[in-house]
Design an enzyme around this catalytic site. Structure first.
Site, PDB file in Angstrom:
ATOM      1  N   CYS A  77       0.816  -1.205   0.000  1.00 53.99           N
ATOM      2  CA  CYS A  77       0.000   0.000   0.000  1.00 53.99           C
ATOM      3  C   CYS A  77       0.852   1.258   0.000  1.00 53.99           C
ATOM      4  O   CYS A  77       0.455   2.282  -0.522  1.00 53.99           O
ATOM      5  CB  CYS A  77      -0.940  -0.063   1.198  1.00 53.99           C
ATOM      6  N   CYS A  80       2.238   2.523   5.066  1.00 55.06           N
ATOM      7  CA  CYS A  80       3.001   2.149   6.263  1.00 55.06           C
ATOM      8  C   CYS A  80       4.356   1.573   5.870  1.00 55.06           C
ATOM      9  O   CYS A  80       4.508   0.380   5.688  1.00 55.06           O
ATOM     10  CB  CYS A  80       2.243   1.102   7.062  1.00 55.06           C
ATOM     11  N   CYS A 163      -7.705  -0.732   7.261  1.00 55.08           N
ATOM     12  CA  CYS A 163      -6.437  -0.026   7.291  1.00 55.08           C
ATOM     13  C   CYS A 163      -6.086   0.129   8.761  1.00 55.08           C
ATOM     14  O   CYS A 163      -6.893   0.639   9.540  1.00 55.08           O
ATOM     15  CB  CYS A 163      -6.567   1.331   6.610  1.00 55.08           C
ATOM     16  N   GLN A 286      -5.438  18.576  10.766  1.00 55.26           N
ATOM     17  CA  GLN A 286      -4.372  17.624  11.120  1.00 55.26           C
ATOM     18  C   GLN A 286      -4.954  16.220  11.223  1.00 55.26           C
ATOM     19  O   GLN A 286      -6.014  16.045  11.825  1.00 55.26           O
ATOM     20  CB  GLN A 286      -3.761  18.026  12.467  1.00 55.26           C
ATOM     21  N   TYR A 315       2.714  30.401   8.645  1.00 54.47           N
ATOM     22  CA  TYR A 315       2.265  29.127   8.052  1.00 54.47           C
ATOM     23  C   TYR A 315       1.165  28.554   8.960  1.00 54.47           C
ATOM     24  O   TYR A 315       1.244  27.434   9.428  1.00 54.47           O
ATOM     25  CB  TYR A 315       3.412  28.110   7.945  1.00 54.47           C
ATOM     26  N   GLU A 336      -0.954  32.702   6.243  1.00 55.25           N
ATOM     27  CA  GLU A 336      -1.102  31.437   5.524  1.00 55.25           C
ATOM     28  C   GLU A 336      -1.368  31.724   4.054  1.00 55.25           C
ATOM     29  O   GLU A 336      -2.096  32.655   3.723  1.00 55.25           O
ATOM     30  CB  GLU A 336      -2.259  30.636   6.168  1.00 55.25           C
ATOM     31  N   ASP A 391       5.545  27.067  11.436  1.00 57.81           N
ATOM     32  CA  ASP A 391       5.216  25.656  11.205  1.00 57.81           C
ATOM     33  C   ASP A 391       5.190  25.415   9.697  1.00 57.81           C
ATOM     34  O   ASP A 391       4.145  25.187   9.104  1.00 57.81           O
ATOM     35  CB  ASP A 391       3.830  25.352  11.829  1.00 57.81           C
ATOM     36  N   CYS A 418       8.260  19.622  10.124  1.00 54.32           N
ATOM     37  CA  CYS A 418       7.946  18.259   9.686  1.00 54.32           C
ATOM     38  C   CYS A 418       9.100  17.676   8.900  1.00 54.32           C
ATOM     39  O   CYS A 418       8.988  16.612   8.298  1.00 54.32           O
ATOM     40  CB  CYS A 418       6.655  18.244   8.873  1.00 54.32           C
TER      41      CYS A 418
HETATM   42  N1  SAH Z   1      -0.222  24.817  11.835  1.00 55.98           N
HETATM   43  C1  SAH Z   1      -1.066  24.591  10.705  1.00 55.98           C
HETATM   44  C2  SAH Z   1      -0.477  23.672   9.658  1.00 55.98           C
HETATM   45  C3  SAH Z   1       0.828  24.050   9.089  1.00 55.98           C
HETATM   46  S1  SAH Z   1       1.258  23.084   7.700  1.00 55.98           S
HETATM   47  C4  SAH Z   1      -2.396  23.998  11.135  1.00 55.98           C
HETATM   48  O1  SAH Z   1      -2.434  23.321  12.120  1.00 55.98           O
HETATM   49  O2  SAH Z   1      -3.368  24.164  10.422  1.00 55.98           O
HETATM   50  C5  SAH Z   1       2.071  24.287   6.708  1.00 55.98           C
HETATM   51  C6  SAH Z   1       1.148  25.341   6.129  1.00 55.98           C
HETATM   52  O3  SAH Z   1       1.945  26.273   5.413  1.00 55.98           O
HETATM   53  C7  SAH Z   1       0.133  24.836   5.123  1.00 55.98           C
HETATM   54  O4  SAH Z   1      -1.142  25.219   5.535  1.00 55.98           O
HETATM   55  C8  SAH Z   1       0.527  25.521   3.810  1.00 55.98           C
HETATM   56  O5  SAH Z   1      -0.574  25.851   3.000  1.00 55.98           O
HETATM   57  C9  SAH Z   1       1.226  26.752   4.284  1.00 55.98           C
HETATM   58  N2  SAH Z   1       2.229  27.386   3.395  1.00 55.98           N
HETATM   59  C10 SAH Z   1       3.031  26.814   2.495  1.00 55.98           C
HETATM   60  N3  SAH Z   1       3.886  27.711   1.982  1.00 55.98           N
HETATM   61  C11 SAH Z   1       3.618  28.904   2.577  1.00 55.98           C
HETATM   62  C12 SAH Z   1       4.176  30.214   2.485  1.00 55.98           C
HETATM   63  N4  SAH Z   1       5.193  30.462   1.670  1.00 55.98           N
HETATM   64  N5  SAH Z   1       3.669  31.169   3.267  1.00 55.98           N
HETATM   65  C13 SAH Z   1       2.649  30.930   4.116  1.00 55.98           C
HETATM   66  N6  SAH Z   1       2.083  29.698   4.239  1.00 55.98           N
HETATM   67  C14 SAH Z   1       2.550  28.705   3.482  1.00 55.98           C
END
Ligand code: SAH
Length: 461
Positions: A77, A80, A163, A286, A315, A336, A391, A418
């Site tokens: 798959c 995993c 799954c 998430q 982000y 964002e 993030d 991440c």
């Molecule tokens: N903390 C957030 C998730 C972060 S994941 C939550 O819990 O919802 C990373 C995020 O960064 C994504 O939503 C993605 O769309 C955004 N992203 C990607 N590139 C970016 C940029 N250059 N500027 C701002 N946001 C961006």
């Protein structure tokens, strides 16, 4: 080393796609399906100058960390990659990976890392943790409706309704849909001919509320005999939202843009901590809510808020971290790139009665520098932040953004990552520009896969 050569290899590491990595006389080999700790016999399938790829023929000596896999199709798959590794060994591997990247790419010494790194935060039960699943629908050779997952890099469906990462109710829902389609001669979409109706089934489950959403992605405007399907699905305990999404494009994108309601409401509700979120079929959320709460709880702890702070959450997605922080800060600004995510963030702020969070749509590396420049022009002084949280996606932060962050001189920077390789690169920059790493903690958001998240606290020197 040449193609077709047979070798005995001791597997010492795990690659980015879950493959085993071993060395023979200094030559690195990537061995699909081999597990860290295994000694395997393999045959070289591709030989480059410094590294090559090999296919495992047999396990000569199994890794002491091998466990029986929960799911018979775990390898096929592709979801995993390391399910056959004991959970303890998975956590150990993830810790070492973060540690290794911080040392190699970040340039931090082992002594320093030992002093700042905290033990990885794992799960008590590392299965059934996903609150979202998307299953493709197709037809087998006999013409029966099947659902499961795409084999390898193909679009051939391997039937499987169980799954190990998904919630149990998925099976019940899928069985109802497959039986309904077979009994009522509702066709499955065929990618080659672009005919047939049902393409995918999206299921979401609220871990705290028990609310369930089913969304059928269809290649058409209407869903025939849907009342019969709704009759059955709506009897499942917790069912809250049954919708369809129209997707008539010849594309790998799963969801269409329009959503129609078949039964109930168009969204489900769930909580992370005490913050409530409305989740529609198209919302980002998430996928592991249990670990998300721990990870963002850690971000909040690292932010060290007392109530008077100005905080930026870059982000910010749907504002999960922002809304967590807003409860303890004076003001939170979220940035964002995806407009719909910001719509969700604003709506989530509203339904929680949070009034001190403000959101901007745009690239973090453009919004923050522009805000900084504009502020200076208008106020004749520098824009200030007490805490900045980032993030970012796997590629990490843009240097323009890091540069502005440093100019704003926040007391603390909280970095949620991440990808520990880009985290290490960005930490190096921040540490060369007046910041010091104080705490680092990996959090296992995705058991059975090679991915890991890390929370990190930096303090101004
Ligand atoms: N903390 C957030 C998730 C972060 S994941 C939550 O819990 O919802 C990373 C995020 O960064 C994504 O939503 C993605 O769309 C955004 N992203 C990607 N590139 C970016 C940029 N250059 N500027 C701002 N946001 C961006």
């Amino acid at each position: 080393m040449e193609k077709n050569e047979k070798l005995v290899i001791k597997i010492e590491d795990i690659g980015v796609n879950g493959e085993g990595i071993g060395k023979v006389d200094g030559y690195t080999l990537f061995v699909k399906d081999a597990l860290i700790g295994d000694t395997v016999e393999a045959v070289i399938t591709k030989a480059k100058k410094n590294y090559g790829y090999a296919k495992m023929l047999k396990v000569l000596e199994p890794s002491p960390h091998r466990v029986e896999k929960r799911c018979p199709v775990a390898r096929q798959c592709g979801g995993c990659q390391i399910q056959e590794l004991s959970y303890e060994a998975q956590l150990d591997f993830k810790t070492k990976k973060v540690y290794g990247n911080l040392e190699r790419i970040g340039g931090f010494s082992p002594e320093f890392l030992d002093s700042v790194m905290e033990p990885i935060c794992g799960m008590e039960n590392p299965f059934n943790y996903r609150n979202k699943a998307q299953f493709p629908i197709g037809t087998d050779k006999e013409g029966n409706i099947v659902t499961g997952f795409y084999a390898g890099r193909t679009h051939q469906i391997i039937p499987n309704m169980e799954c190990a990462l998904g919630v149990e109710v998925n099976q019940e829902i899928l069985k109802i849909i497959v039986d309904f389609m077979n009994e009522n001669h509702i066709s499955a979409y065929d990618e080659t001919t672009q005919r047939g109706l049902v393409r995918h089934v999206l299921i979401r489950y609220g871990f705290k509320t028990g609310e369930i959403m089913v969304c059928l992605v269809i290649n058409g405007d209407k869903f025939p005999k849907s009342e019969k399907l709704v009759d059955k699905l709506s009897q499942i305990e917790g069912m809250t939202s049954i919708t369809y999404s129209v997707n008539r494009e010849n594309t790998n994108v799963i969801m269409g843009k329009e959503i129609g309601i078949l039964w109930g409401q168009g969204y489900i509700t769930d909580y992370i901590g005490n913050v409530k979120y409305q989740i529609s079929p198209l919302s980002f959320f998430q996928v592991n809510p249990v670990q998300t709460e721990k990870l963002y709880g850690l971000a909040l702890e690292y932010a060290g808020l007392e109530g008077n702070e100005t905080v930026w959450d870059l982000y910010c997605g749907i504002g999960t971290i922002s809304l967590f922080l807003a409860q303890k800060a004076k003001k939170v600004y979220g940035v964002e790139i995806i407009p719909q995510a910001i719509d969700d963030a604003r709506n989530n702020a509203k339904i929680n009665g949070i009034e001190n969070a403000e959101f901007f749509v745009g690239k973090a590396e453009e919004v923050l520098p522009e805000y900084y420049a504009q502020y200076e022009k208008e106020h004749g002084e520098k824009a200030y932040a007490d805490v900045i949280v980032v993030d970012p996606p796997r590629k990490g932060c843009d240097e323009t953004l890091l540069h502005t962050m440093v100019k704003m001189q926040p007391e603390r920077i909280v970095y949620v990552s991440c990808d520990s390789a880009t985290l290490a690169r960005d930490l190096k920059y921040l540490c060369e520009n007046g910041y010091e790493v104080k705490r680092v903690r990996p959090v296992d958001q995705f058991p059975s896969t090679v991915h890991t998240e890390v929370a990190c606290l930096l303090q101004k020197n």
